[in-house]
Design a protein around this motif. Structure first.
Motif, PDB file in Angstrom:
ATOM      1  N   LYS A 215       0.831  -1.204   0.000  1.00 20.60           N
ATOM      2  CA  LYS A 215       0.000   0.000   0.000  1.00 20.60           C
ATOM      3  C   LYS A 215       0.866   1.254   0.000  1.00 20.60           C
ATOM      4  O   LYS A 215       0.562   2.235  -0.689  1.00 20.60           O
ATOM      5  CB  LYS A 215      -0.926  -0.001   1.217  1.00 20.60           C
ATOM      6  N   ALA A 216       1.957   1.221   0.763  1.00 27.13           N
ATOM      7  CA  ALA A 216       2.850   2.385   0.831  1.00 27.13           C
ATOM      8  C   ALA A 216       3.513   2.646  -0.515  1.00 27.13           C
ATOM      9  O   ALA A 216       3.612   3.801  -0.952  1.00 27.13           O
ATOM     10  CB  ALA A 216       3.912   2.169   1.913  1.00 27.13           C
ATOM     11  N   TYR A 218       2.417   1.885  -3.550  1.00 32.44           N
ATOM     12  CA  TYR A 218       1.436   2.451  -4.476  1.00 32.44           C
ATOM     13  C   TYR A 218       1.086   3.894  -4.109  1.00 32.44           C
ATOM     14  O   TYR A 218       0.938   4.757  -4.989  1.00 32.44           O
ATOM     15  CB  TYR A 218       0.166   1.589  -4.491  1.00 32.44           C
ATOM     16  N   GLU A 219       0.953   4.164  -2.816  1.00 32.10           N
ATOM     17  CA  GLU A 219       0.600   5.520  -2.403  1.00 32.10           C
ATOM     18  C   GLU A 219       1.719   6.501  -2.727  1.00 32.10           C
ATOM     19  O   GLU A 219       1.461   7.618  -3.187  1.00 32.10           O
ATOM     20  CB  GLU A 219       0.289   5.545  -0.901  1.00 32.10           C
ATOM     21  N   ASP A 222       1.605   7.300  -6.442  1.00 32.51           N
ATOM     22  CA  ASP A 222       0.481   8.186  -6.763  1.00 32.51           C
ATOM     23  C   ASP A 222       0.733   9.613  -6.291  1.00 32.51           C
ATOM     24  O   ASP A 222       0.447  10.586  -7.012  1.00 32.51           O
ATOM     25  CB  ASP A 222      -0.811   7.652  -6.119  1.00 32.51           C
ATOM     26  N   LEU A 223       1.275   9.759  -5.088  1.00 33.77           N
ATOM     27  CA  LEU A 223       1.502  11.099  -4.544  1.00 33.77           C
ATOM     28  C   LEU A 223       2.606  11.844  -5.287  1.00 33.77           C
ATOM     29  O   LEU A 223       2.519  13.059  -5.490  1.00 33.77           O
ATOM     30  CB  LEU A 223       1.843  10.998  -3.049  1.00 33.77           C
ATOM     31  N   HIS A 244      -1.706  15.895   1.693  1.00 35.05           N
ATOM     32  CA  HIS A 244      -0.969  14.973   0.821  1.00 35.05           C
ATOM     33  C   HIS A 244       0.475  14.813   1.296  1.00 35.05           C
ATOM     34  O   HIS A 244       1.046  13.720   1.214  1.00 35.05           O
ATOM     35  CB  HIS A 244      -0.995  15.480  -0.626  1.00 35.05           C
ATOM     36  N   ARG A 247       0.460  12.381   4.184  1.00 36.54           N
ATOM     37  CA  ARG A 247       0.338  10.994   3.709  1.00 36.54           C
ATOM     38  C   ARG A 247       1.658  10.517   3.102  1.00 36.54           C
ATOM     39  O   ARG A 247       2.046   9.351   3.269  1.00 36.54           O
ATOM     40  CB  ARG A 247      -0.783  10.899   2.666  1.00 36.54           C
ATOM     41  N   PHE A 248       2.331  11.403   2.395  1.00 34.13           N
ATOM     42  CA  PHE A 248       3.602  11.039   1.765  1.00 34.13           C
ATOM     43  C   PHE A 248       4.645  10.673   2.824  1.00 34.13           C
ATOM     44  O   PHE A 248       5.336   9.656   2.707  1.00 34.13           O
ATOM     45  CB  PHE A 248       4.089  12.208   0.907  1.00 34.13           C
ATOM     46  N   ALA A 251       3.766   7.310   4.396  1.00 34.37           N
ATOM     47  CA  ALA A 251       4.070   6.194   3.498  1.00 34.37           C
ATOM     48  C   ALA A 251       5.574   5.962   3.402  1.00 34.37           C
ATOM     49  O   ALA A 251       6.032   4.819   3.324  1.00 34.37           O
ATOM     50  CB  ALA A 251       3.475   6.455   2.111  1.00 34.37           C
TER      51      ALA A 251
END
Length: 507
Positions: A215-216, A218-219, A222-223, A244, A247-248, A251
């Protein structure tokens, strides 16, 4: 003696602060205007499409699946190079002709400091983004990790990963319904990297979105994509204060903790085995073994931070790029059943009663290899490469760019340049017959870049594509829906905004 009360004239200080702000802003704006003026002066010899003074070409490159059509049209008008403006102060000279590309990629000029810097909090200063002597030393240390003796045992692991994916496709083969392939191919590619490079059975194809590390990864991808697209997020201050940015960072911590744990466990396992020869006598070497046993000219090992940077870099480079290449290869063969049929016949002849290719088979499927290369020509996983000049550069026609300039290779448009490729939009694997290749410029085909900074893992990627497509064609017939073509767009890698959909039938 009475003390005089200490007081501050805040109105005076406010005026000083305002004056300083005005001076700083004026200096900054003047500096930017001078920078733009210098760019315009140096780009006079490179005519290009008209640009808005403030927005540049941003209004025309809308990232809606049409941006490549626009750059291809510009490339017809300007067949060697043309400038692309990103806002009022940044311009990149976009080159898409082999003679121009040869000049740039034959040098060791570093990657640009715009988009690539957004990767650094995740992958560190590894092989992808490092430059100068550091890059040279790291490249030399890592090259043994891609020797054929290291790559040879990976073929079976690749076959196991692709078989697991194809088993999951069994249900689609009975329904005759379209399904999206990039998602499962991406998980398969990540599984393959984990097994081959780090001897880590991640089980990600079964766990999918529940695995924290997956998940990290992919995140983070995306970010970073989003940060490149959203101009205010180019500011570290604005991005890190945003949701954002939070979240970055979260991750990144998850990804780094996972990487550090993998490295720690392997270090413990290698405590008693200091030499690669002893390790290889017990099991197959992997990329992590090479990193941990690497020594520089002073016989010093890489630091934990350097090892983590290279592991994270390899996870990033070897995962998304291969997933993109394999997904578009599957789509290309699904769209061209006549070529798919020839590939299948060739593969079945080589396989005989076996289910998977072995190492010696990889060079016995020439037509399939040509189809892979043709798919990479039309759909290069890395659609653009960019450099920042550390010294002036002069091209073959006498035109030059000064130190500090940004130059980008539009690989997607370069591979479709009609002055280099005949009928460039047509899928024609015979372009890669040896006699046809010998007639072309050596820098006409750039799926793995070229020159000293070419992709160190290109043999790994080609082997994986051969193994996956051989197993896929052995089990299924691939069919595309002409009414649902992919909307190709550039993110960190080439992708489709509406997915990549096919149908399959069991053989």
């Amino acid at each position: 003696m009475d003390m005089m009360p200490f007081s501050i004239d805040f109105s005076y200080m406010q005026r000083v602060v305002i004056l300083l702000c005005v001076v700083v802003c004026t200096f900054k704006i003047t500096s930017l205007l001078m920078k733009r003026s210098n760019m315009v002066r140096h780009l006079k010899s490179f005519p290009g499409p008209p640009a808005h003074w403030f927005f540049g070409h941003a209004l025309e490159l809308k990232r809606d699946g049409t941006e490549f059509e626009k750059t291809l049209a510009w490339g017809v008008t300007y067949p060697f190079a043309f400038p692309v403006w990103f806002g009022p102060f940044l311009s990149i000279l976009n080159i898409h002709h082999p003679d121009y590309v040869k000049t740039l990629l034959s040098s060791t000029e570093p990657k640009d400091d715009i988009a690539y810097k957004f990767l650094m909090p995740w992958i560190g200063d590894g092989l992808l983004v490092s430059s100068g002597q550091k890059w040279f030393n790291r490249r030399r240390l890592l090259t043994p990790g891609f020797h054929y003796k290291i790559l040879k045992p990976y073929v079976k692991l690749m076959a196991d990963c692709s078989k697991l994916m194809l088993d999951k496709w069994e249900g689609y083969s009975k329904t005759n319904k379209l399904f999206e392939v990039f998602g499962p191919v991406s998980l398969m590619s990540l599984d393959n990297i984990m097994r081959c490079a780090f001897s880590n059975n991640s089980n990600c194809q079964n766990e999918g979105g529940t695995n924290m590390y997956i998940k990290a990864v992919y995140e983070l991808s995306d970010l970073i994509n989003m940060r490149i697209r959203v101009f205010p997020y180019h500011s570290d201050f604005i991005f890190y204060l945003s949701p954002h940015g939070f979240r970055f960072r979260r991750a990144c911590r998850v990804a780094h903790r996972h990487t550090e744990e993998v490295i720690r466990k392997r270090k413990e396992a290698l405590m008693e085995e200091a030499e690669l020869e002893r390790i290889q006598a017990k099991r197959n070497l992997d990329f992590l073994d090479i990193l941990l046993c690497a020594r520089d000219e002073d016989h010093k090992a890489l630091s934990d931070e350097a090892i983590r940077a290279e592991v994270d870099t390899f996870m990033f480079e070897g995962h998304d790029t291969t997933a993109s290449s394999i997904s578009f290869l599957i789509y290309s063969l699904a769209s061209h059943p006549q070529h798919q049929k020839i590939c299948r016949e060739e593969i079945l002849q080589v396989l005989g009663d076996r289910e998977t290719l072995d190492w010696d088979d990889l060079n016995r499927i020439p037509y399939t290899t040509m189809c892979i290369k043709e798919s990479l020509r039309l759909y290069p996983a890395v659609p653009g490469i960019s450099r920042k000049l550390t010294k002036p550069m002069t091209f073959f026609d006498g035109r030059s760019m000064p130190e500090g300039s940004y130059i980008g290779v539009g690989v997607y448009s370069h591979h479709r340049n009609n002055t280099v490729w005949e009928n460039p939009q047509v899928f024609d694997p015979l372009r890669f017959l040896p006699e046809n290749v010998s007639k072309r410029h050596p820098h006409a085909f750039l799926p793995f870049s070229a020159g000293p900074r070419n992709c160190i893992g290109q043999n790994f990627a080609m082997n994986e594509m051969k193994v996956v497509i051989a197993q896929t064609l052995r089990r299924y017939q691939l069919m595309a829906d002409p009414a649902r073509p992919p909307k190709v767009a550039a993110r960190l890698v080439l992708c489709s905004l509406n997915g990549i959909y096919i149908k399959i039938k069991p053989l």
